[in-house]
Enzyme design. Structure first.
Site, PDB file in Angstrom:
ATOM      1  N   HIS A  38       0.866  -1.177   0.000  1.00  0.00           N
ATOM      2  CA  HIS A  38       0.000   0.000   0.000  1.00  0.00           C
ATOM      3  C   HIS A  38       0.904   1.230   0.000  1.00  0.00           C
ATOM      4  O   HIS A  38       1.564   1.525   0.997  1.00  0.00           O
ATOM      5  CB  HIS A  38      -0.912  -0.012   1.220  1.00  0.00           C
ATOM      6  CG  HIS A  38      -1.852  -1.172   1.241  1.00  0.00           C
ATOM      7  ND1 HIS A  38      -2.276  -1.794   2.403  1.00  0.00           N
ATOM      8  CD2 HIS A  38      -2.454  -1.849   0.217  1.00  0.00           C
ATOM      9  CE1 HIS A  38      -3.096  -2.774   2.094  1.00  0.00           C
ATOM     10  NE2 HIS A  38      -3.223  -2.832   0.772  1.00  0.00           N
ATOM     11  N   GLU A  66       1.500   3.954   2.731  1.00  0.00           N
ATOM     12  CA  GLU A  66       2.059   3.529   4.021  1.00  0.00           C
ATOM     13  C   GLU A  66       3.579   3.654   3.976  1.00  0.00           C
ATOM     14  O   GLU A  66       4.325   2.675   3.997  1.00  0.00           O
ATOM     15  CB  GLU A  66       1.578   2.113   4.336  1.00  0.00           C
ATOM     16  CG  GLU A  66       0.061   2.056   4.497  1.00  0.00           C
ATOM     17  CD  GLU A  66      -0.536   0.669   4.476  1.00  0.00           C
ATOM     18  OE1 GLU A  66       0.229  -0.320   4.629  1.00  0.00           O
ATOM     19  OE2 GLU A  66      -1.762   0.549   4.309  1.00  0.00           O
ATOM     20  N   HIS A  80       3.713  -2.810   6.857  1.00  0.00           N
ATOM     21  CA  HIS A  80       2.587  -1.933   6.545  1.00  0.00           C
ATOM     22  C   HIS A  80       2.462  -0.813   7.580  1.00  0.00           C
ATOM     23  O   HIS A  80       3.217  -0.736   8.550  1.00  0.00           O
ATOM     24  CB  HIS A  80       1.277  -2.735   6.543  1.00  0.00           C
ATOM     25  CG  HIS A  80       1.078  -3.586   5.341  1.00  0.00           C
ATOM     26  ND1 HIS A  80       0.210  -3.250   4.324  1.00  0.00           N
ATOM     27  CD2 HIS A  80       1.637  -4.770   4.977  1.00  0.00           C
ATOM     28  CE1 HIS A  80       0.232  -4.188   3.391  1.00  0.00           C
ATOM     29  NE2 HIS A  80       1.089  -5.131   3.770  1.00  0.00           N
ATOM     30  N   GLU A  90       2.450  -4.042  11.391  1.00  0.00           N
ATOM     31  CA  GLU A  90       1.718  -2.786  11.249  1.00  0.00           C
ATOM     32  C   GLU A  90       2.320  -1.736  12.174  1.00  0.00           C
ATOM     33  O   GLU A  90       2.552  -1.986  13.354  1.00  0.00           O
ATOM     34  CB  GLU A  90       0.240  -2.979  11.598  1.00  0.00           C
ATOM     35  CG  GLU A  90      -0.507  -3.938  10.683  1.00  0.00           C
ATOM     36  CD  GLU A  90      -0.902  -3.310   9.356  1.00  0.00           C
ATOM     37  OE1 GLU A  90      -0.644  -2.105   9.166  1.00  0.00           O
ATOM     38  OE2 GLU A  90      -1.483  -4.032   8.513  1.00  0.00           O
TER      39      GLU A  90
END
Length: 376
Positions: A166, A169, A259, A335
């Site tokens: 993504h 990010e 991410h 994350e």
């Protein structure tokens, strides 16, 4: 006074910019989608003015909960990115800031430019431990860059690290700088110990087209790469297609997909517990890694994260789930927050490029501890 998005990853539409206290903006959708949240632009000739920037379509963003307790970043020199007063109410995001210079940049998170990516690849290629490979080209004709670190042998584990599926990010590629610095520093004991036991295949940017275009989640066709692993296509998701081809050649013993999360103000790991072939062995590997990472740094925690999928219900289109199922290995998603780490808040900078980069070494140390415990 005017606003420009004519830059790498620039993304904004200007509705009005006639008055410093009433600048009205819309965030552009990713191409061929209705998804938006990433913004990056410059404001010119507003020195010594109290500026109010209002994002009128923030309420229809991909993750509206991401605006709660969020503060945008700004920079005068594009090196130091600091947090600015930001509020969210009635579907509108508002930045209020007394601008000190005639040129200031605003962004959702500190950008990581295509030029910096090319510099990173070139610098790594100069190291004799690195073998650079171009796996192919993207829709926009950019190279899919892969760095192999270490020499293959039968007794070494095959470890894959990828980031920025993504593109918005960007903290994921800042993390990659830290990982590469650890592995390529001859005086770093963690990196050297890992290279005695592992070969690393690293993709610092999985989505170069989306990165340059200023997308939040998608590539140049409007495909979410982290939903394209099970049924990937050279036409719609060449980035995943090319990486999967190489993985079939090398095999995978360890996979970490890096991410950023819009809503949760924590660093956390998402495992692949819901895949059909989940086992006690996989659970022990995941638990062992998370315990080792929590011991390695107070920046990581295990209390908050995503709900665990029910057995057999994991989405195999997601990269870490697909890799865990297909290769039968320890496969995880890391994350990091767009906001701040609530465990260790930094009022001036929030979660930052520097902290993202610094988190990489503890992640690699946790891998080393997992190997020492013979969990891989």
């Amino acid at each position: 006074m005017f606003i420009s998005n004519a830059m790498d990853s620039g993304n904004i539409d200007v509705i009005a910019c006639d008055s410093a206290d009433n600048i009205r903006l819309n965030i552009r959708n990713d191409l061929n989608t209705q998804k938006h949240q990433w913004f990056h632009f410059s404001l010119h000739n507003a020195a010594n003015q109290q500026c109010q920037l209002l994002f009128e379509n923030a309420g229809t963003a991909a993750y509206p909960s991401g605006w709660q307790d969020y503060r945008a970043v700004a920079s005068y020199d594009r090196e130091t990115w600091f947090r600015v007063d930001t509020s969210y109410q009635d579907g509108q995001l508002v930045i209020n800031h007394l601008v000190e210079e005639n040129l200031i940049y605003f962004a959702y998170f500190a950008p990581y430019s295509s030029e910096r990516h090319r510099d990173l690849i070139a610098a790594c290629q100069a190291d004799d431990k690195v073998n650079y490979l171009a796996l192919g080209q993207t829709i926009d004709g950019q190279s899919m860059d892969l760095l192999q670190i270490g020499q293959v042998s039968d007794d070494k584990k095959i470890c894959w690290l990828i980031a920025r599926q993504h593109p918005g990010e960007t903290m994921a590629q800042w993390w990659m700088e830290g990982a590469l610095a650890t592995l390529l520093d001859d005086s770093n004991a963690i990196g050297q110990a890992l290279l005695q036991q592992c070969v690393f295949y690293i993709v610092p940017n999985m989505n170069p087209d989306g990165s340059r275009r200023g997308h939040l989640r998608h590539n140049a066709t409007g495909t979410d790469l982290n939903r394209a692993w099970r049924n990937t296509s050279i036409d719609n998701s060449p980035e995943v297609y090319l990486v999967r081809q190489k993985m079939e050649q090398t095999g995978v013993d360890f996979f970490l997909d890096v991410h950023g999360d819009e809503g949760l103000p924590y660093n956390f790991i998402a495992g692949a517990e819901g895949i059909p072939n989940w086992s006690n062995t996989r659970q022990a590997q995941l638990d062992g890694y998370k315990v080792a990472l929590a011991q390695a740094t107070p920046e990581f925690q295990t209390q908050f994260g995503y709900p665990i999928d029910e057995p057999g219900k994991a989405n195999l289109d997601v990269g870490s789930n697909f890799i865990a199922q297909h290769f039968g290995c320890l496969s995880m998603t890391l994350e990091m927050p767009f906001k701040d780490n609530s465990e260790m808040p930094s009022p001036l900078y929030g979660w930052s490029p520097e902290r993202s980069s610094a988190l990489a070494q503890p992640c690699l140390l946790a891998l080393l501890r997992t190997l020492e415990q013979q969990l891989l």
